[in-house]
Scaffold this motif. Sequence first.
Motif, PDB file in Angstrom:
ATOM      1  N   VAL A  80      53.817  86.080 -32.571  1.00 50.11           N
ATOM      2  CA  VAL A  80      53.119  84.995 -33.264  1.00 50.11           C
ATOM      3  C   VAL A  80      54.107  84.122 -34.034  1.00 50.11           C
ATOM      4  O   VAL A  80      53.979  82.894 -34.067  1.00 50.11           O
ATOM      5  CB  VAL A  80      52.032  85.566 -34.198  1.00 50.11           C
ATOM      6  CG1 VAL A  80      51.480  84.485 -35.121  1.00 50.11           C
ATOM      7  CG2 VAL A  80      50.916  86.184 -33.367  1.00 50.11           C
TER       8      VAL A  80
ATOM      9  N   ASP B 260      54.409  80.190 -33.407  1.00 50.28           N
ATOM     10  CA  ASP B 260      54.233  79.217 -34.494  1.00 50.28           C
ATOM     11  C   ASP B 260      55.456  78.308 -34.605  1.00 50.28           C
ATOM     12  O   ASP B 260      55.326  77.101 -34.864  1.00 50.28           O
ATOM     13  CB  ASP B 260      54.000  79.952 -35.823  1.00 50.28           C
ATOM     14  CG  ASP B 260      52.620  80.594 -35.895  1.00 50.28           C
ATOM     15  OD1 ASP B 260      51.757  80.257 -35.062  1.00 50.28           O
ATOM     16  OD2 ASP B 260      52.416  81.448 -36.779  1.00 50.28           O
TER      17      ASP B 260
ATOM     18  N   LYS C  11      44.875  86.232 -33.785  1.00 49.01           N
ATOM     19  CA  LYS C  11      44.977  86.143 -35.243  1.00 49.01           C
ATOM     20  C   LYS C  11      44.216  87.296 -35.902  1.00 49.01           C
ATOM     21  O   LYS C  11      44.660  87.869 -36.904  1.00 49.01           O
ATOM     22  CB  LYS C  11      44.419  84.807 -35.729  1.00 49.01           C
ATOM     23  CG  LYS C  11      45.245  83.598 -35.316  1.00 49.01           C
ATOM     24  CD  LYS C  11      44.598  82.303 -35.794  1.00 49.01           C
ATOM     25  CE  LYS C  11      45.399  81.083 -35.353  1.00 49.01           C
ATOM     26  NZ  LYS C  11      44.730  79.812 -35.733  1.00 49.01           N
TER      27      LYS C  11
ATOM     28  N   VAL D 243      48.062  79.964 -31.204  1.00 46.86           N
ATOM     29  CA  VAL D 243      47.651  81.367 -31.177  1.00 46.86           C
ATOM     30  C   VAL D 243      46.126  81.458 -31.161  1.00 46.86           C
ATOM     31  O   VAL D 243      45.466  80.932 -32.064  1.00 46.86           O
ATOM     32  CB  VAL D 243      48.225  82.127 -32.394  1.00 46.86           C
ATOM     33  CG1 VAL D 243      47.778  83.582 -32.370  1.00 46.86           C
ATOM     34  CG2 VAL D 243      49.746  82.035 -32.413  1.00 46.86           C
TER      35      VAL D 243
END
Length: 803
Positions: free
Chosen positions: A257, A261, A283, A278
């Motif tokens: 992740v 990002d 999440k 994502v």
Amino acid sequence: MSRKIRKAAVIGSGIMGGGIAALLAAAGVKVLLLDIVPFDLTDEEKNDPAARNRMVDNGMKATLAAKPSLFMTKKDAALIETGNLTDDFDKLADCDWICEVVVENLKIKQELFARIDKVRKADAIISSNTSGIPLAKISDGLSAGFKEHFLGTHFFNPVRYMHLLELIPGAETKQEVLDFIANFGEVYLGKGIVWAKDTPNFIGNRIGIQGIGRVLQAVVEDDITMAEADALLGPAMGRPRTAIFGTADMVGLDTMVHVADNSYELCPEDEMRDTVVVPDFVKKMLADNKLGNKTKEGFYKKGKDANGKRFKKQLDPATGEYIDIEKPSFPCLDAAKKAATPAEKMQAIVYGDDKGAKFVWKCTANAMTYCGNRIPEIADSLVEIDNAMKWGYGWDVGPFEAWDAIGVRKSVEKMEAEGLPVSAKVKAMLDAGVESFYRVEKGVPQFYDFDKTAYVDVPLSASALSLAAAKADGKVALSCPSASLVDIGDGVYCLEFTTKMNALNGEIIDFMGGALDYVDEHGVGLVIGNQAGGMPGAFSAGADLAFVLKKAEDKAYDELDAFLEKGQMGMLRGLYSSFPVVAAPYGMTLGGGCEVCLSADKIVAHSELYMGLVEIGVGLLPAGGGCLNLWKKYITSLPAGTDKDTDLAKLFIPTFMKIAMAAVSMSAAGAVANGHLSPTKDRIVMNRDLLIGEAKKEVLRMVEDGYAPPMKKKVRVIGREGYGMVNAEIFNMLNGGFLSEHDAMLAKRIAYVIAGGDVKSGTEVSEEAILKLEREAFIDFLKEEKSVARIAHMLKTGKPLRN
């Protein structure tokens, strides 16, 4: 100036920093491993050196305890000195290379490098292992001298096992610094070097995370389970078995992740930026601490049920719950299993018309266009992208190699027919009449350069030899379905096994005789090696057990004896031939594969070497000269003239134990400790890409030195004194429940063979006599039902049977 890395510093003792330190130590470099003084010390602890070093000491303990091991041998840890960034900072002034591996925080990195700039040697190389922060920002405001010696050195985790090292030049880095670190990384650290640009996530993670992101979207869109996606995008497509979701669990969802990002935030102009957003279900996983293997819950959940039975379940993205895994079944997968070549397997998948095939096509078409569009943004050539994905993600073939395999024009026509985007560079290439990204021209691999609109040579190290390129150039001297003899230049030939896992069968044994004849007439020396498979791969997993089992079931003992004798005599003939024979093993080198190496004049081994005589695990013993040659390896390690005075028991016991316990090294350094490699005669090469080339150099060096075959002489053995001593210990272990009766029977006979039979201690016997003992024991073992059961169980399950 002649640069050397005598001492290096690694700042940051986490699993990445510890791994880099362990790799440097394996290369013989002294290492200073530093970390911060913990923030939570009490007033009393602040004056305690042990407490102040707690962070780095814990990091070192974690590195030592890591599984699989980050150290080639735990002895390498003696080269690593630990300290903290307060008390030991000035020690950086003695270091030739300082590698930063701290938290991904720009302010922290800038402050650290500002301090380093004040104490560093003027010519020290400074690097950052950052994966997302631009180097230009990290070095902003630092001295000109610092910037001239500053670059990115992006290792991949786990450092020991991942071949990729991305090198990222700074805007002002000296070319001499770049050239040096590239050579050091390739030769001394064994890495595959990829030149990346100072763009977010560089090459491997930029391409990798986009591909993962599109698959995360597609499994939801197409109602494909995690296990189905991994089966479809696994080995049949030239990827590892962990494919997408298994790989993500290994890396950790938190890391995945973070990289995603980075790509989204730092690449606003990326035309496929939306693919790295994502998904909500991921999440939620992160919030629930479902981070993958490190928490035993990720895209897959592993554990044991109430009965102690292991289980593995998969995440349902719709519910967030774990569900059972049903064996994936698609017509395209069935077709791929029947396909003969890797290219045909990929074509069966992407050009199928079932649900699974359409899912793979969607993801593959997207990835191909994305890769084409990233040149020259993240790399100057498609070779850098292919190598980054092979070496950093464990793919067998890179994206452009896979595109060649499925047919560039055919795939582009399908993409255009479906209204999918196509890279403009690739369309222009096809419009110019160029049909593939790679070709071999007169034995030289070439790639299509989009900028030059022409084929150019693939950059290779001078020591790197490609058997595939040599074969494409018509350099195959002899061949059969199981092996080939390839001309690798200067009168040197390479004997290459080409069976599954390079297992030794009757055809290879027959072929070896013809290969020796050919080299004797036409060449100066022979290398035994191959380049098949990814890391770590298999030099040879041993004898073809299916062949042995069939002969045992048919009670064709005379045929087996003839097969064994032919193999033994072939290896003896190689040893005493008029030319040098050098074995170049790597990865799994087991059973018969180990025996091939032990019978060579010299071994040039890759550092990742899992070598051993493991036959007892299937109820047999080494009968290709393994018992003889391991004993000779121990005997010949003695200084000249001392063998008569040596207590043979001190050599017999370790020789016996290595075979009776099926000892397998976990590295080439471990093979030295086990006696399979000589610490003075044999060589270890850190980079597998250079292995065949370095083995060829050894052949030519031996020829230049006036090679003469070793003088044939009898072997001094320990005789009945040795196996009598061992039999007493076997009796104790049997009574203590440490051995089964079958294990004890096998061990006693193995001791008898290594000891040279029923003779007096110190007797000198012929090599042929010991080889005959090997064959007799092997055949007798095959007459035992329990040995046959062990072989059948290994073939069926891949695991040894204790009976």
